[in-house]
Design a protein around this motif. Structure first.
Motif, PDB file in Angstrom:
ATOM      1  N   VAL B 277       0.520  -1.269  -0.357  1.00  0.00           N
ATOM      2  CA  VAL B 277       0.266  -0.164   0.113  1.00  0.00           C
ATOM      3  C   VAL B 277       1.185   0.960  -0.172  1.00  0.00           C
ATOM      4  O   VAL B 277       1.688   1.497   0.836  1.00  0.00           O
ATOM      5  CB  VAL B 277      -0.920  -0.282   0.959  1.00  0.00           C
ATOM      6  CG1 VAL B 277      -1.561   0.978   1.466  1.00  0.00           C
ATOM      7  CG2 VAL B 277      -1.912  -1.319   0.844  1.00  0.00           C
ATOM      8  N   GLY B 278       0.684   1.808  -1.385  1.00  0.00           N
ATOM      9  CA  GLY B 278       1.925   2.572  -1.208  1.00  0.00           C
ATOM     10  C   GLY B 278       1.153   4.545  -0.355  1.00  0.00           C
ATOM     11  O   GLY B 278      -0.058   3.864  -0.527  1.00  0.00           O
ATOM     12  N   LEU B 279       1.734   5.344   0.137  1.00  0.00           N
ATOM     13  CA  LEU B 279       1.765   6.248   0.475  1.00  0.00           C
ATOM     14  C   LEU B 279       1.780   7.231   0.298  1.00  0.00           C
ATOM     15  O   LEU B 279       3.349   7.608  -0.717  1.00  0.00           O
ATOM     16  CB  LEU B 279       2.003   6.559   2.342  1.00  0.00           C
ATOM     17  CG  LEU B 279       1.148   4.654   3.113  1.00  0.00           C
ATOM     18  CD1 LEU B 279       1.962   4.874   4.070  1.00  0.00           C
ATOM     19  CD2 LEU B 279       0.265   5.123   3.307  1.00  0.00           C
ATOM     20  N   LYS B 280       1.056   9.006   0.046  1.00  0.00           N
ATOM     21  CA  LYS B 280       1.828   9.618  -0.420  1.00  0.00           C
ATOM     22  C   LYS B 280       1.944  10.624   0.727  1.00  0.00           C
ATOM     23  O   LYS B 280       2.149  11.385   1.296  1.00  0.00           O
ATOM     24  CB  LYS B 280       0.171  10.594  -0.824  1.00  0.00           C
ATOM     25  CG  LYS B 280      -0.153   9.764  -2.023  1.00  0.00           C
ATOM     26  CD  LYS B 280      -0.917  11.598  -3.052  1.00  0.00           C
ATOM     27  CE  LYS B 280      -0.853  11.672  -4.094  1.00  0.00           C
ATOM     28  NZ  LYS B 280      -2.513  12.890  -4.264  1.00  0.00           N
ATOM     29  N   THR B 281       3.801  10.728   0.731  1.00  0.00           N
ATOM     30  CA  THR B 281       4.529  10.763   1.897  1.00  0.00           C
ATOM     31  C   THR B 281       4.143  12.071   2.181  1.00  0.00           C
ATOM     32  O   THR B 281       4.908  12.582   2.947  1.00  0.00           O
ATOM     33  CB  THR B 281       5.881   9.837   2.125  1.00  0.00           C
ATOM     34  OG1 THR B 281       7.016  10.730   0.264  1.00  0.00           O
ATOM     35  CG2 THR B 281       5.702   8.704   1.847  1.00  0.00           C
ATOM     36  N   PRO B 285      -2.078  12.528   6.929  1.00  0.00           N
ATOM     37  CA  PRO B 285      -0.607  12.773   7.656  1.00  0.00           C
ATOM     38  C   PRO B 285       0.326  11.846   7.759  1.00  0.00           C
ATOM     39  O   PRO B 285       1.028  11.312   8.652  1.00  0.00           O
ATOM     40  CB  PRO B 285      -2.047  11.642   9.406  1.00  0.00           C
ATOM     41  CG  PRO B 285      -3.048  11.257   8.182  1.00  0.00           C
ATOM     42  CD  PRO B 285      -2.548  11.737   6.708  1.00  0.00           C
ATOM     43  N   PHE B 286       0.617  12.049   5.967  1.00  0.00           N
ATOM     44  CA  PHE B 286       1.240  10.079   5.692  1.00  0.00           C
ATOM     45  C   PHE B 286       2.844  11.060   5.985  1.00  0.00           C
ATOM     46  O   PHE B 286       3.785  10.042   5.480  1.00  0.00           O
ATOM     47  CB  PHE B 286       0.857  10.134   4.564  1.00  0.00           C
ATOM     48  CG  PHE B 286      -0.241   9.386   4.215  1.00  0.00           C
ATOM     49  CD1 PHE B 286      -0.985   8.058   5.371  1.00  0.00           C
ATOM     50  CD2 PHE B 286      -1.055   9.859   3.860  1.00  0.00           C
ATOM     51  CE1 PHE B 286      -1.833   7.473   5.395  1.00  0.00           C
ATOM     52  CE2 PHE B 286      -2.490   9.140   4.122  1.00  0.00           C
ATOM     53  CZ  PHE B 286      -2.901   7.776   4.539  1.00  0.00           C
ATOM     54  N   ASN B 287       2.612  12.445   6.153  1.00  0.00           N
ATOM     55  CA  ASN B 287       4.742  13.452   6.620  1.00  0.00           C
ATOM     56  C   ASN B 287       4.949  12.373   6.966  1.00  0.00           C
ATOM     57  O   ASN B 287       6.208  12.995   7.601  1.00  0.00           O
ATOM     58  CB  ASN B 287       4.827  14.536   5.779  1.00  0.00           C
ATOM     59  CG  ASN B 287       3.584  15.418   6.819  1.00  0.00           C
ATOM     60  OD1 ASN B 287       2.688  14.437   7.802  1.00  0.00           O
ATOM     61  ND2 ASN B 287       3.074  16.529   6.375  1.00  0.00           N
ATOM     62  N   ASN B 288       4.450  12.083   8.293  1.00  0.00           N
ATOM     63  CA  ASN B 288       5.116  11.330   9.559  1.00  0.00           C
ATOM     64  C   ASN B 288       4.987  10.275   9.794  1.00  0.00           C
ATOM     65  O   ASN B 288       4.109   9.300   9.162  1.00  0.00           O
ATOM     66  CB  ASN B 288       3.797  12.357  10.769  1.00  0.00           C
ATOM     67  CG  ASN B 288       4.549  11.890  12.282  1.00  0.00           C
ATOM     68  OD1 ASN B 288       5.470  11.131  12.069  1.00  0.00           O
ATOM     69  ND2 ASN B 288       3.334  12.450  13.093  1.00  0.00           N
ATOM     70  N   SER B 405      -5.853   8.584  -4.004  1.00  0.00           N
ATOM     71  CA  SER B 405      -6.014   9.028  -2.842  1.00  0.00           C
ATOM     72  C   SER B 405      -4.845   8.723  -1.980  1.00  0.00           C
ATOM     73  O   SER B 405      -4.050   8.497  -2.298  1.00  0.00           O
ATOM     74  CB  SER B 405      -6.418   7.945  -2.283  1.00  0.00           C
ATOM     75  OG  SER B 405      -7.666   7.880  -3.666  1.00  0.00           O
ATOM     76  N   GLY B 406      -4.484   8.835  -0.902  1.00  0.00           N
ATOM     77  CA  GLY B 406      -3.641   8.986   0.307  1.00  0.00           C
ATOM     78  C   GLY B 406      -2.817   7.984   0.185  1.00  0.00           C
ATOM     79  O   GLY B 406      -1.322   7.570   0.252  1.00  0.00           O
TER      80      GLY B 406
END
Lengths: 305, 511
Positions: B277-281, B285-288, B405-406
């Motif tokens: 599952v990729g996350l939009k870093t 909140p995915f930058n944390n 999406s995120g």
């Protein structure tokens, strides 16, 4: 009469143009194919270069005008994937689709008319309800389920028929049966309703007075008149089959136009999808046109102003 | 009464068909009667047969053409049309070519043919779809009749690998020029173990053995590649003896094949995509990183693999498959620990969780089911996920355009390069279309690893990259899919990790 035919013909042309326009814009809604044609590792520069070489960087209305211009000269462009003329690809697949549609409509007509006539003849009896329920049930079954079950029974368990492909008459059986499942019901229903109506009409009462037996009366006099609305249904359903064999063709890997459309849509192969839809629309609209003409010829009650 | 009529008609039809049908759609090679002819059913038809301009994999054309380098049954690089290769300097590789090889139209294979085949793909005017696979190459130099030098723009450790896969198949220059690109794609000519016979668009391609093949004439004399898009129909065709080998058996259908007396299942463990599952870093909140780690602790991958996928994949935190160059074994990290996940979320400032969307697509095994389970498990730690199923052709452009999406599901693999570079560069290097991660340190290591020919250094770099990525968790680590083939019992063959089907390696089983 002549004016009516001409009017219907012009209406048909307009409908074809409408279909061509709708497919052109709808397929472009989800973006262009350049990214899909390249492997995922391809850079944005490569995608842009390909987009330009295919002309998809032009404004949509310019693309549309070019498309119409080419349409008039009969040029539907080349498939982006097959690199071959889209029109010849579609026409090459048409025979398989027509084979399938014709076989299926024949099966549906035989079963549908049989069920409809029997229902009308035994109006409101148990037989009538059972038949109406039965065809309705068959119509409600999802196409992919019917297809897979038929494969399991006739190919995997009984080893009577091949599962898929196009190798002569034996491989035509299962897909034709699958495709026939849906239109049996509308044909049966129309036949039943129309025949009941005709039976109730006064001239049938007259022939009753003349002492014909019920069965002969129904078959000889009623059928001919009752058949008119059924023709419309059959021709409409046939048109739907030419267009709607997509699922059936996929299950049985039947190499027809339906399969080509699925492929074209999933690859956004614009010229291929446009050509397929256009040809199918023309056939569908032509069938309707001819049906109207037949109606005109055989139904004395229609008087064209 | 009418039902009986209907049944009678059906029965009559059936008997009629049975009377005039011979169900030998494919072939059954029992008792080794006559030449061995087989049928292979795949999910897709081809769209053309020119290996330089493919828009699909090379499963079919790889039997008609040769590459300079081949892979043996252990996926090791071995001589093909080149007898040997060596590095001359940092940007020059020398290939010594096999002599006495002829194309099936009698043209001679030599250095000119190699140069011609590569040049046409490199030429930007030709818009070759897979030009990116060899975009590191500067040019091919003809040294003499049977020697070429491949010059790269920068040092490139993958040159031998690149010359093992499309688009580097070698074509006959004279015929290719005469035929033109369109015609060649309809009637290809190569030096391979098989030669082209016919192609019925939308249904099948037929090839026959090349009697003069330099590697010896193959045992299978005729092979037909059929396309059967529907997975359950493919299995039925195998069980009905219409076809001999099928690709992409779906996990639900495995049982049907294993319980059959006429077919067997070939399992290729971890030959498929590594799904994550990729996350939009770059987005909250995915930058944390703590949030990203929390997500990993919240997911019970083991139970997903066992219960949802029925063991059709292998749980892994590795970004690189076991057969790939750069594989550093399995890493221990992120056991299932919802309490730890909650604690991390609280530390990150999300004591009550948050809401997000998860995009999925039907490319991976039971993807929608997996996504639903992930959403359930995240709900347990207070994260509300809406699962958003996207149509395939839209999804293919969604991630590159950054409109996903995120959270989004993606699978990646080294495909047929079997090298870490293909497995991770495109999804981790900042600025790449499919990457939603940016770490200067990882970027530098990725760049160095693809431009040094020192194998020990590369191995070390990939290990460091993986350790870093594991700690940073720009994704939820899930599993790597297996691949399944169905094979007739009377044939000897097993599926391969690189996904190729070299028909010349298929033989009749000794019964």
């Amino acid at each position: 009469m002549k004016r009516y035919v001409l009017k219907r013909f012009l209406q048909s042309l307009l409908a074809v143009l409408g279909a061509a326009t709708i497919v052109f814009f709808i397929i472009r809604l989800s973006g262009d194919p350049a990214r899909l044609m390249l492997p995922p590792e391809a850079s944005e520069d490569q995608v842009a270069a390909l987009r330009e070489s295919l002309g998809f960087n032009q404004p949509v209305w310019i693309q549309y005008i070019d498309y119409l211009k080419n349409l008039v000269t009969g040029d539907l462009g080349n498939s982006l994937y097959y690199k071959d003329s889209a029109l010849s690809l579609v026409l090459g697949r048409m025979p398989a689709t027509i084979d399938l549609a014709v076989s299926a409509i024949l099966i549906a007509v035989v079963l549908g008319l049989g069920a409809g006539i029997l229902s009308a003849y035994k109006k409101n009896s148990f037989v009538d309800h059972a038949l109406s329920g039965g065809v309705f049930l068959i119509q409600s079954l999802p196409v992919f389920w019917v297809g897979i079950v038929l494969i399991l029974i006739f190919a995997v368990n009984l080893h009577l028929l091949p599962t898929s492909g196009n190798r002569g008459l034996t491989s035509l059986m299962l897909p034709a049966l699958t495709l026939a499942a849906y239109p049996i019901a509308p044909i049966a229903r129309t036949m039943r309703a129309s025949l009941i109506e005709v039976i109730d009409q006064s001239y049938m009462t007259t022939s009753k007075a003349q002492g014909f037996s019920k069965r002969r009366r129904v078959l000889q006099r009623g059928l001919k008149n009752a058949f008119l609305p059924v023709i419309t249904v059959i021709s409409l359903e046939f048109g739907v089959m030419i267009a709607g064999a997509v699922v059936t063709e996929t299950i049985f890997s039947w190499p027809g136009v339906g399969q080509l459309i699925i492929q074209g849509v999933s690859n956004r192969d614009f010229p291929l999808v446009q050509a397929s839809i256009l040809i199918i629309s023309i056939i569908y609209i032509f069938i309707n046109f001819i049906t109207d003409l037949i109606y005109l010829l055989i139904d004395p009650r229609i008087k064209v102003q | 009464m009418n039902k009986t009529k209907l049944l009678t008609i059906l029965m009559a039809l059936t008997i009629l068909i049975a009377g005039c049908s011979t169900t030998s759609g494919g072939s059954s090679n029992s008792a080794a009667e006559g030449p061995l002819e087989i049928t292979i059913a795949r999910a897709f038809d081809i769209t053309g047969l020119d290996p330089g301009f493919l828009t699909e994999n090379a499963q079919v054309v790889d039997n008609i053409f040769d590459t300079l380098v081949k892979r043996d049954e252990n996926e090791k690089l071995v001589p093909g049309l080149a007898e040997s290769w060596s590095k001359v300097d940092d940007t020059t590789w020398e290939f010594k070519l096999r002599q006495g090889v002829k194309f099936t139209n009698d043209e001679t294979f030599n250095a000119e043919a190699v140069k011609y085949s590569i040049d046409r793909v490199l030429n930007p005017d030709n818009n070759a779809p897979t030009a990116s696979y060899i975009s590191t190459l500067q040019e091919v130099k003809v040294i003499d009749e049977y020697t070429v030098h491949v010059i790269t723009k920068k040092p490139d450790p993958l040159v031998p690998t690149r010359f093992n896969r499309y688009p580097t198949e070698i074509l006959p220059p004279k015929y290719t020029e005469e035929a033109g690109q369109e015609q060649f794609a309809q009637k290809p000519v190569g030096t391979g173990p098989y030669q082209f016979v016919s192609w019925e668009k939308g249904s099948s391609v037929e090839l026959e053995a090349n009697p003069n093949y330099w590697g010896g004439e193959p045992e299978v004399k005729k092979v037909t590649f059929r396309s059967i898009p529907e997975a359950s129909t493919r299995v039925s065709a195998l069980l009905n003896n219409e076809v001999d080998i099928i690709t992409a058996v779906s996990p639900e259908d495995r049982e049907k094949v294993t319980s059959s007396t006429t077919a067997k299942l070939s399992t290729v463990e971890r030959a498929g995509n590594t799904v994550y599952v990729g996350l939009k870093t770059e987005e909250e909140p995915f930058n944390n990183p703590k949030v990203r780690q929390a997500l990993n602790y919240a997911i019970d991958v083991k139970s997903i693999v066992e219960n949802v996928l029925q063991g059709a994949a292998v749980e892994t935190n590795s970004l690189i498959g076991p057969k790939d160059f750069g594989y550093a074994g399995e890493f221990d990290a992120y056991e299932y620990d919802p309490e730890k996940a909650k604690a991390l979320l609280t530390e990150a400032g999300y004591p009550n969780g948050f809401s997000s969307k998860l995009d999925t697509v039907g490319w991976y095994i039971k993807n929608t089911d997996v996504a639903q389970v992930i959403a359930e498990q995240l709900k347990a730690v207070g994260i509300n996920i809406t699962v958003n199923n996207v149509e395939s052709s839209v999804y293919r452009t969604l991630v590159p355009s950054g409109k996903q999406s995120g959270m989004y599901v993606l699978g990646w693999s080294s495909t047929n390069t079997l090298d870490a570079d293909a497995a991770i560069y495109a999804i981790l290097r900042s600025g790449e279309s499919y990457s939603t991660y940016a770490n200067p340190d990882v970027d530098a290591k990725l760049d160095e690893a693809r431009s040094t020919t020192d194998e020990a250094r590369r191995t070390a770099l990939y290990k460091e990259i993986q350790e870093k990525v594991l700690q940073e968790a720009p994704r939820i680590f899930l599993y790597q899919e297996n691949q399944y083939y169905g094979i007739a019992s009377d044939l000897n063959w097993n599926g391969r990790v690189d996904g190729s089907i070299p028909v010349s390696t298929i033989t009749a089983a000794n019964q």
